[in-house]
Design a protein around this motif. Sequence first.
Motif, short mmCIF file in Angstrom:
data_model
loop_
_atom_site.label_atom_id
_atom_site.label_comp_id
_atom_site.label_asym_id
_atom_site.label_seq_id
_atom_site.Cartn_x
_atom_site.Cartn_y
_atom_site.Cartn_z
N LYS A 41 -13.64 -16.71 -7.86
CA LYS A 41 -14.34 -16.23 -7.13
C LYS A 41 -13.69 -15.13 -6.99
N TYR A 42 -12.79 -14.62 -6.68
CA TYR A 42 -12.34 -13.39 -6.79
C TYR A 42 -11.53 -12.77 -7.43
N LEU A 43 -11.20 -13.36 -8.34
CA LEU A 43 -10.50 -13.26 -9.99
C LEU A 43 -11.69 -13.07 -10.65
N GLN A 44 -12.82 -13.81 -10.54
CA GLN A 44 -14.64 -13.26 -11.01
C GLN A 44 -14.26 -11.93 -11.20
N LEU A 45 -13.80 -11.32 -9.44
CA LEU A 45 -14.49 -9.97 -8.82
C LEU A 45 -14.16 -9.38 -9.60
N LEU A 46 -12.40 -9.62 -10.02
CA LEU A 46 -11.37 -8.63 -9.84
C LEU A 46 -11.59 -8.10 -11.21
N ARG A 47 -11.53 -9.50 -12.54
CA ARG A 47 -11.86 -9.32 -13.44
C ARG A 47 -13.25 -8.11 -13.63
N GLU A 48 -13.66 -8.04 -12.99
CA GLU A 48 -15.27 -7.86 -12.55
C GLU A 48 -15.64 -6.20 -12.90
N LYS A 49 -14.42 -5.74 -11.69
CA LYS A 49 -13.95 -4.80 -11.53
C LYS A 49 -12.28 -4.09 -12.22
N GLN A 50 -12.34 -4.85 -12.71
CA GLN A 50 -11.58 -4.57 -13.97
C GLN A 50 -10.17 -3.53 -13.76
N VAL A 51 -9.51 -4.10 -12.26
CA VAL A 51 -8.14 -3.84 -12.39
C VAL A 51 -6.98 -3.79 -13.16
N ASP A 52 -6.35 -3.28 -12.95
CA ASP A 52 -5.15 -3.22 -13.55
C ASP A 52 -3.87 -4.22 -13.68
N GLY A 53 -3.69 -4.84 -12.62
CA GLY A 53 -3.32 -5.88 -12.80
C GLY A 53 -3.20 -6.64 -10.68
N ILE A 54 -2.33 -7.81 -10.57
CA ILE A 54 -3.28 -8.59 -9.40
C ILE A 54 -1.41 -8.99 -8.93
N ILE A 55 -1.42 -8.99 -7.71
CA ILE A 55 -0.43 -9.55 -6.23
C ILE A 55 -1.15 -10.74 -6.22
N ASP A 76 1.00 -1.05 0.02
CA ASP A 76 -0.37 0.37 -0.57
C ASP A 76 0.78 0.77 0.08
N GLY A 77 2.01 0.76 1.06
CA GLY A 77 2.68 1.95 0.70
C GLY A 77 3.43 2.97 -0.63
N PHE A 78 3.92 2.21 -1.13
CA PHE A 78 4.17 2.04 -2.54
C PHE A 78 3.66 2.39 -4.19
N VAL A 79 2.12 1.65 -3.80
CA VAL A 79 1.05 1.96 -4.52
C VAL A 79 -0.03 3.51 -4.49
N HIS A 80 0.36 3.45 -3.30
CA HIS A 80 -0.49 4.87 -2.81
C HIS A 80 0.50 6.10 -3.93
N ASN A 81 2.10 6.28 -2.89
CA ASN A 81 2.69 7.16 -3.96
C ASN A 81 2.37 7.67 -5.60
N ARG A 82 2.14 6.17 -6.21
CA ARG A 82 1.97 5.80 -7.26
C ARG A 82 0.15 5.53 -7.87
N ASN A 83 -0.23 6.54 -7.23
CA ASN A 83 -1.56 7.13 -7.32
C ASN A 83 -2.42 5.87 -7.79
N TYR A 84 -2.11 4.65 -7.24
CA TYR A 84 -2.89 3.86 -7.36
C TYR A 84 -4.13 3.35 -5.89
N SER A 85 -5.45 2.21 -6.59
CA SER A 85 -5.40 2.08 -4.78
C SER A 85 -5.79 0.16 -5.34
N VAL A 86 -6.31 -0.13 -3.87
CA VAL A 86 -5.10 -1.74 -3.64
C VAL A 86 -6.90 -2.42 -3.64
N MET A 87 -7.57 -3.14 -4.01
CA MET A 87 -8.37 -4.27 -3.46
C MET A 87 -7.68 -4.98 -2.79
N VAL A 88 -7.99 -5.20 -1.30
CA VAL A 88 -7.53 -6.71 -0.98
C VAL A 88 -8.84 -7.77 -0.51
#
Length: 336
Positions: free
Chosen positions: A107-121, A83-95
């Motif tokens: 189930k969560y991968l499908q949710l993240l697909r629907e939310k159109q996240v830019d990447g996944i950790i 969170d410390g890094f992504v916040h400084n790059r103006n990204y938000s985190v969905m946990v």
Amino acid sequence: MNPTIKDVAKQANVSIATVSRVLHNLGGYSDKTKQRVNQTIKELKYQPNAIARGLINKRTQTIGVLFPDVSSAFSSDLLYGIDGFVHNRNYSVMVCNTAQDGKRTLKYLQLLREKQVDGIIFIFSSEVLKKEYYDMLESMNIPVVLISSQTDFAKVPYVKVDDYQAAYDAVDYLLTKGHSKIAMISGTKGDPIAGTPRVEGYRKALEAHGIAFESRYLVYGDFLYESGSRAMEVILQEAPEVTAVFAANDEMAIGALSSVTKQGLNVPGDISIMGYDDLRLARMVNPPLTTVRQPLYDIGMIASEKLISMIESGEPAKSQICAHSIVERHTVRAII
């Protein structure tokens, strides 16, 4: 009517592109200009429109983070770095909490697909990236970085420590302190990530010092506090001659410490205990825990940096093995 980016640009006497660059920390402007734009944003109470930004750059400025247990100290230390890094790059985190057995992962991968996240950790403390997960990620066509795991899928970089070498160094440390009867509380039996490599490190360190492996000195847990406590009870009953215990994570080590104390014994006077991770809890217990340090905050930051670089450049990233270290506190004594 809500102010727009055009309103900010007009009042600050700069171009819309300059306002956008200030909002995204992209540079290309003076400190004086940055201060004027930020002051104007504050005065107008301008709120950037995330949906509009997404339409322009085809991104949502959001990344998904999947943990097997969001409540664990291990997860919170990693998330702090992410969170410390992504916040400084103006990204938000969905946990997302996938649960220990990964039953919620798809189930969560499908949710993240629907939310159109830019990447996944993906954080796998004791699991590999299954092909069914990889296939869904491939269909999502977004970059992925693993933490505390590794994979043969060429497109997926990982960030972790060398679990085998870290365990080897921990046991070697105990051996150099004069201990020869060393037990181990391992994680889940057969776990290919944090289980088997750490057990192999334990066994090879003993072998390097000419000490035969004793199967009764190896007790399995599940990386949770309660299993460390139960495993320590088994060791005290079945192998009372043991002078030191290496636990495969700090949470089990703290559970072991609790059991020793309940038995009226002293750490490290009667038995030494060493952990693995260097969670914040390790320095909060009494006595503070000697442990192997995984730089969890740094690992979270490095993984985030790799992911955002992949998102913004479209270029692949390389995997990285991070350095571990021994942190000496007060739960290990030297035997003269």
